[in-house]
Design a protein around this motif. Structure first.
Motif, PDB file in Angstrom:
ATOM      1  N   GLU A  93      47.768  15.219  50.526  1.00  0.00           N
ATOM      2  CA  GLU A  93      47.293  14.663  51.792  1.00  0.00           C
ATOM      3  C   GLU A  93      45.921  15.223  52.156  1.00  0.00           C
ATOM      4  O   GLU A  93      45.632  16.396  51.963  1.00  0.00           O
ATOM      5  N   GLN A  94      45.076  14.350  52.696  1.00  0.00           N
ATOM      6  CA  GLN A  94      43.751  14.725  53.177  1.00  0.00           C
ATOM      7  C   GLN A  94      43.622  14.376  54.652  1.00  0.00           C
ATOM      8  O   GLN A  94      44.243  13.439  55.129  1.00  0.00           O
ATOM      9  N   ARG A  95      42.825  15.144  55.339  1.00  0.00           N
ATOM     10  CA  ARG A  95      42.451  14.782  56.701  1.00  0.00           C
ATOM     11  C   ARG A  95      41.035  15.277  56.960  1.00  0.00           C
ATOM     12  O   ARG A  95      40.574  16.248  56.339  1.00  0.00           O
ATOM     13  N   THR A  96      40.335  14.594  57.853  1.00  0.00           N
ATOM     14  CA  THR A  96      38.971  14.978  58.218  1.00  0.00           C
ATOM     15  C   THR A  96      38.987  15.482  59.649  1.00  0.00           C
ATOM     16  O   THR A  96      39.546  14.840  60.547  1.00  0.00           O
ATOM     17  N   LEU A  97      38.379  16.636  59.846  1.00  0.00           N
ATOM     18  CA  LEU A  97      38.419  17.299  61.146  1.00  0.00           C
ATOM     19  C   LEU A  97      37.005  17.736  61.532  1.00  0.00           C
ATOM     20  O   LEU A  97      36.306  18.371  60.729  1.00  0.00           O
ATOM     21  N   PRO A  98      36.551  17.404  62.756  1.00  0.00           N
ATOM     22  CA  PRO A  98      35.260  17.924  63.203  1.00  0.00           C
ATOM     23  C   PRO A  98      35.277  19.453  63.192  1.00  0.00           C
ATOM     24  O   PRO A  98      36.286  20.071  63.556  1.00  0.00           O
ATOM     25  N   LEU A  99      34.198  20.049  62.771  1.00  0.00           N
ATOM     26  CA  LEU A  99      34.144  21.505  62.702  1.00  0.00           C
ATOM     27  C   LEU A  99      34.426  22.135  64.061  1.00  0.00           C
ATOM     28  O   LEU A  99      35.040  23.199  64.148  1.00  0.00           O
ATOM     29  N   GLU A 100      34.024  21.461  65.113  1.00  0.00           N
ATOM     30  CA  GLU A 100      34.240  21.977  66.465  1.00  0.00           C
ATOM     31  C   GLU A 100      35.719  22.152  66.775  1.00  0.00           C
ATOM     32  O   GLU A 100      36.095  23.008  67.585  1.00  0.00           O
ATOM     33  N   GLN A 101      36.588  21.364  66.139  1.00  0.00           N
ATOM     34  CA  GLN A 101      38.024  21.487  66.364  1.00  0.00           C
ATOM     35  C   GLN A 101      38.694  22.436  65.366  1.00  0.00           C
ATOM     36  O   GLN A 101      39.893  22.691  65.458  1.00  0.00           O
ATOM     37  N   PHE A 102      37.925  22.949  64.421  1.00  0.00           N
ATOM     38  CA  PHE A 102      38.483  23.799  63.374  1.00  0.00           C
ATOM     39  C   PHE A 102      38.680  25.227  63.856  1.00  0.00           C
ATOM     40  O   PHE A 102      39.674  25.874  63.526  1.00  0.00           O
ATOM     41  N   TYR A 103      37.744  25.730  64.656  1.00  0.00           N
ATOM     42  CA  TYR A 103      37.836  27.100  65.153  1.00  0.00           C
ATOM     43  C   TYR A 103      38.733  27.155  66.382  1.00  0.00           C
ATOM     44  O   TYR A 103      38.458  26.517  67.402  1.00  0.00           O
ATOM     45  N   LEU A 104      39.822  27.914  66.308  1.00  0.00           N
ATOM     46  CA  LEU A 104      40.777  28.010  67.412  1.00  0.00           C
ATOM     47  C   LEU A 104      40.654  29.308  68.191  1.00  0.00           C
ATOM     48  O   LEU A 104      40.998  29.362  69.368  1.00  0.00           O
ATOM     49  N   GLY A 105      40.220  30.365  67.561  1.00  0.00           N
ATOM     50  CA  GLY A 105      40.092  31.676  68.186  1.00  0.00           C
ATOM     51  C   GLY A 105      39.571  32.653  67.159  1.00  0.00           C
ATOM     52  O   GLY A 105      39.260  32.284  66.022  1.00  0.00           O
ATOM     53  N   TYR A 106      39.466  33.910  67.564  1.00  0.00           N
ATOM     54  CA  TYR A 106      38.921  34.909  66.648  1.00  0.00           C
ATOM     55  C   TYR A 106      39.735  34.945  65.357  1.00  0.00           C
ATOM     56  O   TYR A 106      40.943  35.205  65.375  1.00  0.00           O
ATOM     57  N   LYS A 107      39.060  34.627  64.242  1.00  0.00           N
ATOM     58  CA  LYS A 107      39.681  34.600  62.917  1.00  0.00           C
ATOM     59  C   LYS A 107      40.870  33.633  62.853  1.00  0.00           C
ATOM     60  O   LYS A 107      41.750  33.784  62.002  1.00  0.00           O
ATOM     61  N   GLN A 108      40.896  32.648  63.733  1.00  0.00           N
ATOM     62  CA  GLN A 108      41.971  31.660  63.744  1.00  0.00           C
ATOM     63  C   GLN A 108      41.392  30.266  63.527  1.00  0.00           C
ATOM     64  O   GLN A 108      40.394  29.891  64.150  1.00  0.00           O
ATOM     65  N   THR A 109      42.020  29.495  62.634  1.00  0.00           N
ATOM     66  CA  THR A 109      41.535  28.152  62.335  1.00  0.00           C
ATOM     67  C   THR A 109      42.686  27.153  62.395  1.00  0.00           C
ATOM     68  O   THR A 109      43.845  27.521  62.551  1.00  0.00           O
ATOM     69  N   ALA A 110      42.338  25.887  62.249  1.00  0.00           N
ATOM     70  CA  ALA A 110      43.327  24.806  62.290  1.00  0.00           C
ATOM     71  C   ALA A 110      43.996  24.581  60.943  1.00  0.00           C
ATOM     72  O   ALA A 110      44.797  23.649  60.804  1.00  0.00           O
ATOM     73  N   LEU A 111      43.706  25.402  59.941  1.00  0.00           N
ATOM     74  CA  LEU A 111      44.317  25.227  58.630  1.00  0.00           C
ATOM     75  C   LEU A 111      45.824  25.466  58.685  1.00  0.00           C
ATOM     76  O   LEU A 111      46.291  26.446  59.278  1.00  0.00           O
ATOM     77  N   GLN A 112      46.580  24.576  58.070  1.00  0.00           N
ATOM     78  CA  GLN A 112      48.022  24.729  57.969  1.00  0.00           C
ATOM     79  C   GLN A 112      48.365  25.501  56.699  1.00  0.00           C
ATOM     80  O   GLN A 112      47.511  25.729  55.836  1.00  0.00           O
ATOM     81  N   ALA A 113      49.602  25.936  56.583  1.00  0.00           N
ATOM     82  CA  ALA A 113      50.038  26.643  55.373  1.00  0.00           C
ATOM     83  C   ALA A 113      49.822  25.758  54.150  1.00  0.00           C
ATOM     84  O   ALA A 113      50.226  24.591  54.145  1.00  0.00           O
ATOM     85  N   GLY A 114      49.158  26.292  53.130  1.00  0.00           N
ATOM     86  CA  GLY A 114      48.913  25.531  51.915  1.00  0.00           C
ATOM     87  C   GLY A 114      47.754  24.563  52.006  1.00  0.00           C
ATOM     88  O   GLY A 114      47.522  23.790  51.076  1.00  0.00           O
ATOM     89  N   GLU A 115      47.012  24.593  53.108  1.00  0.00           N
ATOM     90  CA  GLU A 115      45.886  23.667  53.303  1.00  0.00           C
ATOM     91  C   GLU A 115      44.573  24.414  53.078  1.00  0.00           C
ATOM     92  O   GLU A 115      44.438  25.587  53.415  1.00  0.00           O
TER      93      GLU A 115
END
Length: 492
Positions: free
Chosen positions: A337-359
């Motif tokens: 599976e692929q998905r496209t995400l704006p970089l602005e939505q990728f950063y969630l907090g300090y050292k935290q991202t929107a990446l899921q397990a295995g992504e």
């Protein structure tokens, strides 16, 4: 199994721990102690070695930091250390240039300088062969850039620079030139990795050779750490003395290293090195290219990747603010599976991202600026040292002004928050307004709403905020020509 050439000897390693660095291997396993450990963080260059790999019908010689490079990166390449330069009892021309110019004192940093100069000499020779020999002034800039990742704690750098000049002016053939065809054949004869694995007890290092292999391997081992350049990840080993027992190397996947251009976008593979991205980004966005030339050192840029720079979600990573200002987005992959995400939505907090397990990040998409657009990108990095240093504040300003009015403003800063972040309130004060000092002053005040920076050993909270404001003021000055000022006057 990892296979590579240690100078001219084929090495096959099957039981190395995944987090073994090239420096550890050289000093502990290979008995080569010419390569030194100075800082174990890629800042001093004492551990510089050179990697040779096929590039068409020749070899490309690349200096890297051995202290931050895991052994998996050597698969199918030639590793050259300072011990390999002397040949049949005679110093290499680079070593002789160091002697002739009295360029070494205590000698601890000298092997690293020598290896950086060796790679530079090889690059200069290829330019001479293509009749693209630069003037001495241009050579000096190239030399300073090549040596920016090597520090000498004893003295000044003039004799070292003089030695580099002397070495690069020589066209003498060495043993590497004479053996180039044979080395190419031997490297190409090394079997494709095809998902090779090295194991020692419960440790595992996976070397996928395609996107599909990577996606399957990471989905099956989501606890594994992904390593592309490793210039940040390796610090967990060298500085924090942690074990990384499960690694998946990305540096042998062609799709992740691909760089391409469409009419609308720049497409950068997540494992493309910063050095390989520089020519394209410099052409499309000159200020972005100028920033990359100050991104750490040449050794780091030769290994580090935009995918890694983004994924580690550091608030002081220099790539984040510029990519945010340019409106970049990410192609993420998990299994099939692929998905496209704006970089602005990728950063969630300090050292935290929107990446899921295995992504993982597969590609970075950067929108191009239309040929008839008046948008301008200005990028500023403020650090204590010009070269090889981390930003206290990095600001990126993507501004479009028509007839004196701001019609687009995309502004982002690094070092001002827990993540690289857009200055949304500041942008609101600019769009639709006259591009002039009174407008910019209102936007500067809005920065206090966007950011609450911290004080640390790089800069105080007050300093960071003042610098952030001053960079916006500088952007106004640099983007306001006398012609624009005349137009602005009509609206004031």
């Amino acid at each position: 199994m990892i296979q590579f050439l240690l100078n001219d000897r084929l090495q096959q390693e099957t039981t190395l721990p995944p987090d073994t660095t090239v420096l550890q291997y050289l000093r502990r396993d290979a008995g080569r102690c010419g390569t030194k450990e100075g800082c174990a963080s890629g800042d001093c260059g004492a551990c510089t070695v050179v990697i040779a790999e096929p590039q068409g019908e020749t070899l490309r010689y690349t200096p890297i930091n051995a202290c931050l490079t895991f052994m998996s990166a050597l698969q199918g390449k030639q590793l050259i250390t300072v011990e390999d330069l002397k040949h049949r009892g005679e110093l290499h021309s680079v070593q002789q240039a160091m002697v002739d110019n009295h360029a070494s004192q205590c000698g601890f940093c000298t092997p690293g300088f020598v290896m950086s100069m060796f790679a530079l000499q090889k690059s200069a020779q290829k330019k001479m062969q293509s009749a693209a020999l630069a003037s001495r002034g241009a050579q000096r800039e190239e030399i300073l850039q090549a040596l920016s990742g090597n520090l000498c704690r004893c003295t000044g750098y003039r004799p070292i620079v003089d030695a580099a000049h002397s070495a690069c002016e020589l066209q003498a053939e060495d043993q590497f030139d004479r053996g180039e065809k044979v080395t190419l054949q031997r490297l190409r004869a090394i079997a494709p990795i095809a998902g090779q694995v090295t194991r020692e007890q419960d440790d595992v290092s996976l070397l996928p050779s395609s996107i599909d292999e990577l996606a399957a391997a990471y989905l099956a081992n989501p606890q594994a750490r992904l390593v592309a350049g490793g210039t940040d990840l390796a610090l967990e080993v060298t500085q924090r003395h942690q074990r990384l027992t499960q690694l998946i190397a990305l540096s042998h996947i062609p799709e992740l290293q691909a760089i391409s251009v469409t009419p609308d976008s720049l497409l950068i593979g997540a494992a493309a090195t910063l050095s390989s991205c520089l020519p394209l980004l410099e052409h499309e966005f000159p200020d972005f290219g100028a920033l990359l030339e100050r991104f750490a050192s040449q050794q780091i840029r030769n290994q580090g990747t935009f995918g890694g720079n983004i994924a580690n979600a550091s608030p002081i990573g220099d790539g984040g603010p510029v990519l945010l200002a340019l409106g970049a987005s990410l192609v993420l992959r998990r299994g099939k599976e692929q998905r496209t995400l704006p970089l602005e939505q990728f950063y969630l907090g300090y050292k935290q991202t929107a990446l899921q397990a295995g992504e993982f990040i597969e590609q970075i998409i950067i929108p191009r600026v239309a040929a008839d657009s008046s948008r301008t990108l200005k990028v500023y990095k403020v650090s204590k040292r010009l070269d090889d240093d981390i930003s206290a504040v990095c600001g990126a300003f993507h501004i479009e002004v028509r007839e004196g009015i701001v019609i687009h403003a995309s502004i982002a800063y690094g070092g001002m928050a827990a993540i690289a972040k857009r200055a949304s309130h500041c942008e609101q004060q600019l769009v639709g307004q006259v591009w002039q000092s009174t407008t910019v002053e209102r936007a500067c005040q809005a920065l206090a709403v966007d950011y609450q920076p911290i004080s640390d050993f790089r800069a105080s909270q007050e300093y960071r905020m003042q610098v952030a404001k001053n960079l916006l003021r500088r952007c106004l000055i640099e983007t306001t020509s006398s012609e624009t000022l005349m137009r602005v006057t009509q609206y004031v």
